[in-house]
Design a protein around this motif. Structure first.
Motif, short mmCIF file in Angstrom:
data_model
loop_
_atom_site.label_atom_id
_atom_site.label_comp_id
_atom_site.label_asym_id
_atom_site.label_seq_id
_atom_site.Cartn_x
_atom_site.Cartn_y
_atom_site.Cartn_z
N ALA A 97 -28.65 27.16 16.91
CA ALA A 97 -28.85 26.91 15.48
C ALA A 97 -27.54 27.09 14.72
CB ALA A 97 -29.92 27.83 14.91
N THR A 98 -26.82 28.16 15.03
CA THR A 98 -25.54 28.40 14.38
C THR A 98 -24.54 27.31 14.72
OG1 THR A 98 -25.93 30.78 14.48
CG2 THR A 98 -23.67 30.06 14.11
N ALA A 99 -24.44 26.98 16.01
CA ALA A 99 -23.51 25.93 16.44
C ALA A 99 -23.91 24.58 15.84
CB ALA A 99 -23.47 25.85 17.96
N GLY A 100 -25.21 24.31 15.79
CA GLY A 100 -25.68 23.04 15.25
C GLY A 100 -25.38 22.87 13.78
N ARG A 101 -25.48 23.94 13.02
CA ARG A 101 -25.13 23.86 11.60
C ARG A 101 -23.67 23.52 11.43
NH1 ARG A 101 -28.75 28.26 11.12
NH2 ARG A 101 -27.04 29.73 11.39
N ALA A 102 -22.82 24.15 12.24
CA ALA A 102 -21.38 23.88 12.15
C ALA A 102 -21.08 22.43 12.52
CB ALA A 102 -20.62 24.84 13.07
N ALA A 103 -21.72 21.94 13.58
CA ALA A 103 -21.49 20.56 14.02
C ALA A 103 -21.93 19.57 12.96
CB ALA A 103 -22.23 20.30 15.33
N ALA A 104 -23.12 19.78 12.41
CA ALA A 104 -23.64 18.86 11.39
C ALA A 104 -22.78 18.89 10.15
CB ALA A 104 -25.08 19.22 11.06
N ASP A 105 -22.33 20.08 9.77
CA ASP A 105 -21.51 20.20 8.57
C ASP A 105 -20.16 19.51 8.75
OD1 ASP A 105 -20.83 21.34 5.94
OD2 ASP A 105 -19.45 22.60 7.07
N ALA A 128 -30.18 19.53 10.96
CA ALA A 128 -30.83 18.43 10.25
C ALA A 128 -29.80 17.56 9.54
CB ALA A 128 -31.83 18.99 9.24
N GLY A 129 -29.95 16.26 9.71
CA GLY A 129 -29.02 15.33 9.10
C GLY A 129 -27.81 15.02 9.95
N GLY A 130 -27.57 15.83 10.97
CA GLY A 130 -26.43 15.60 11.85
C GLY A 130 -26.86 14.94 13.15
N PRO A 131 -25.95 14.26 13.83
CA PRO A 131 -26.28 13.66 15.13
C PRO A 131 -26.54 14.72 16.17
CG PRO A 131 -23.93 13.50 14.70
CD PRO A 131 -24.54 14.05 13.45
N LYS A 132 -27.48 14.47 17.06
CA LYS A 132 -27.82 15.49 18.06
C LYS A 132 -28.51 14.87 19.27
CE LYS A 132 -31.46 16.68 14.78
NZ LYS A 132 -30.77 15.96 13.69
N VAL A 133 -28.34 15.52 20.40
CA VAL A 133 -28.91 15.10 21.67
C VAL A 133 -29.58 16.31 22.30
CG1 VAL A 133 -28.38 14.17 23.98
CG2 VAL A 133 -27.08 13.37 21.98
N PHE A 134 -30.73 16.10 22.93
CA PHE A 134 -31.37 17.20 23.66
C PHE A 134 -31.11 17.02 25.15
CE2 PHE A 134 -34.91 19.24 25.90
CZ PHE A 134 -34.77 20.53 25.41
N GLN A 135 -30.76 18.11 25.83
CA GLN A 135 -30.46 18.09 27.26
C GLN A 135 -31.49 18.91 28.02
OE1 GLN A 135 -28.98 21.20 28.74
NE2 GLN A 135 -29.33 20.33 30.76
N GLU A 307 -20.66 30.52 12.82
CA GLU A 307 -20.60 29.15 12.32
C GLU A 307 -19.20 28.78 11.83
OE1 GLU A 307 -22.67 26.47 8.75
OE2 GLU A 307 -23.63 28.30 9.44
N ALA A 308 -18.56 29.68 11.11
CA ALA A 308 -17.21 29.42 10.61
C ALA A 308 -16.22 29.25 11.76
CB ALA A 308 -16.75 30.55 9.69
N GLY A 309 -16.44 29.98 12.85
CA GLY A 309 -15.55 29.87 13.99
C GLY A 309 -15.66 28.53 14.69
N VAL A 310 -16.90 28.03 14.83
CA VAL A 310 -17.09 26.72 15.45
C VAL A 310 -16.46 25.63 14.59
CG1 VAL A 310 -18.79 25.01 16.22
CG2 VAL A 310 -19.20 27.45 16.63
N ARG A 311 -16.70 25.72 13.30
CA ARG A 311 -16.12 24.71 12.42
C ARG A 311 -14.59 24.77 12.46
NH1 ARG A 311 -17.39 21.25 8.10
NH2 ARG A 311 -15.53 20.86 6.84
N ARG A 312 -14.03 25.97 12.55
CA ARG A 312 -12.57 26.09 12.59
C ARG A 312 -12.01 25.48 13.87
NH1 ARG A 312 -8.42 25.24 9.77
NH2 ARG A 312 -6.64 26.62 10.10
#
Length: 366
Positions: A97-105, A128-135, A307-312
């Motif tokens: 969830a944390t990583a996904g928010r960063a990716a979508a943002d 939500a709103g960002g591209p995503k794939v389930f594995q 989340e800030a770390g992933v975005r960075r």
């Protein structure tokens, strides 16, 4: 991205260092380790380091486009996806969830693993709103697979990936030596279904779910890529699991041209394996990867600052890509000619962190 995080992390190696400080020894070794001799992992880096650039100059590169296409549906900020990683919650409680928010943002996809928290639906909601794939790791019969497909479609995932290079659990000796067993491996439920997975199952999937974009993750040779195309697979994903499955395999970048040729434009090609720098990403895209997965790299960001770390991590990667393209004399990936990539001898021995040489200089305090 907060000004604090920008100030704290101005290079990728600083994020790696921060992650090492925050993680305990067991989780750190799970993150950086690989199978047995770790040869495949080292060959991932060796393959990337065995290509040199041949730059062109005096071209107008005042504007450089780092964006890319995602499944023909939208533009994404970089041709990058957060690759599926098990137990992301080991690095930060929010996990996928944390990583996904960063990716979508930021504007890139996340590929959510079926063995990470907070699960399929909650991870999708966070991105939500960002591209995503389930594995999916196959841990049940046809009904098990079909249930996950239905749930993934309902949750808004753009594609469904099946991992195909994990028929048997590998021997990750960093973990074994410490007697450290991850919780999902301790249960070891349904592994026989993964071992029994075959092309018949892929054919059944295509017949049962014709409207679902199917990704096969873990392709390691041209022959299997060709068979995948014959089965109607839309995305062939070149991967050796970051060197965490078969030991003494080839580096992913060395496999990529063979797979691209075998696919012959009849499917999209994604890849991962050792990608740690913007230069790595450019090499992979020029050699035919439409999308490049990063695994350990974003996990360092997740462990270092959530989340800030992933975005960075993504911001720094984007800056490196833009610099690389500009200095090659290119305004985008398609403007880099194959003749600008040449074989070269690596200058350092391959290592999981050989892309971050400052980490090896203790006199500098790293």
């Amino acid at each position: 991205m907060s000004a604090e995080a920008q100030q704290q992390f101005q290079t990728l190696h600083e994020i790696v260092k921060a992650a090492r400080i925050r993680l305990n020894a067991n989780i750190w070794d799970y993150l950086v380790g690989a199978t047995e001799t770790e040869t495949t992992m080292q060959r991932n880096r060796a393959a990337l380091d065995s290509i040199a650039f041949r730059p062109r100059v005096l071209r107008d590169v005042s504007v450089v486009d780092c964006t890319a296409d995602f499944l023909g549906r939208r533009r994404i900020r970089l041709p990058v996806a957060l690759a599926p990683v098990g137990s992301l919650d080991s690095f930060e409680p929010g996990g996928a969830a944390t990583a996904g928010r960063a990716a979508a943002d930021f504007g890139v996809p996340i590929i959510v693993s079926s063995v990470t928290q907070p699960g399929l639906e909650a991870s999708a909601a966070a991105a939500a709103g960002g591209p995503k794939v389930f594995q999916l790791y196959t841990r049940g019969d046809d009904a098990f697979i079909d249930d996950h497909v239905r749930r993934a479609v309902d949750a808004g995932y753009d594609a469904f990936a099946i991992t195909v290079d994990t028929a048997h659990y590998s021997r990750r000796e960093r973990d074994i030596a410490k007697r450290f067993v991850k919780h999902w491996r301790a249960r070891n439920v349904g592994m026989n279904f993964q071992a029994a997975l075959s092309w018949k199952d892929i054919a059944r999937f295509r017949d049962k779910h014709p409207d679902v974009t199917l990704v096969l993750k873990g392709i390691g040779c041209g022959e299997d890529a060709e068979i995948a195309v014959q089965h109607g697979v839309q995305v062939v994903y070149v991967s050796n699991h970051g060197g965490r499955q078969l030991d003494h395999g080839r580096g992913s970048l060395a496999v990529l041209p063979e797979v691209v040729q075998a696919v012959g434009g009849k499917a999209r090609v994604w890849m991962d394996g050792g990608i740690s720098r913007g230069t790595d990403l450019v090499k992979a895209v020029v050699l035919g990867a439409e999308l490049v997965g990063i695994g350990r790299l974003y996990c360092y960001g997740l462990a270092a600052a959530g989340e800030a770390g992933v975005r960075r991590v993504l911001e720094l990667l984007e800056d490196e890509v833009q610099t690389c393209l500009g200095l090659l004399g290119a305004t985008g990936y398609a403007k880099v000619d194959r003749s600008q990539l040449l074989p070269a001898a690596p200058v350092v021995a391959p290592h999981v962190h050989s892309a971050f040489p400052l980490l090896a200089e203790p006199e500098r305090g790293y």
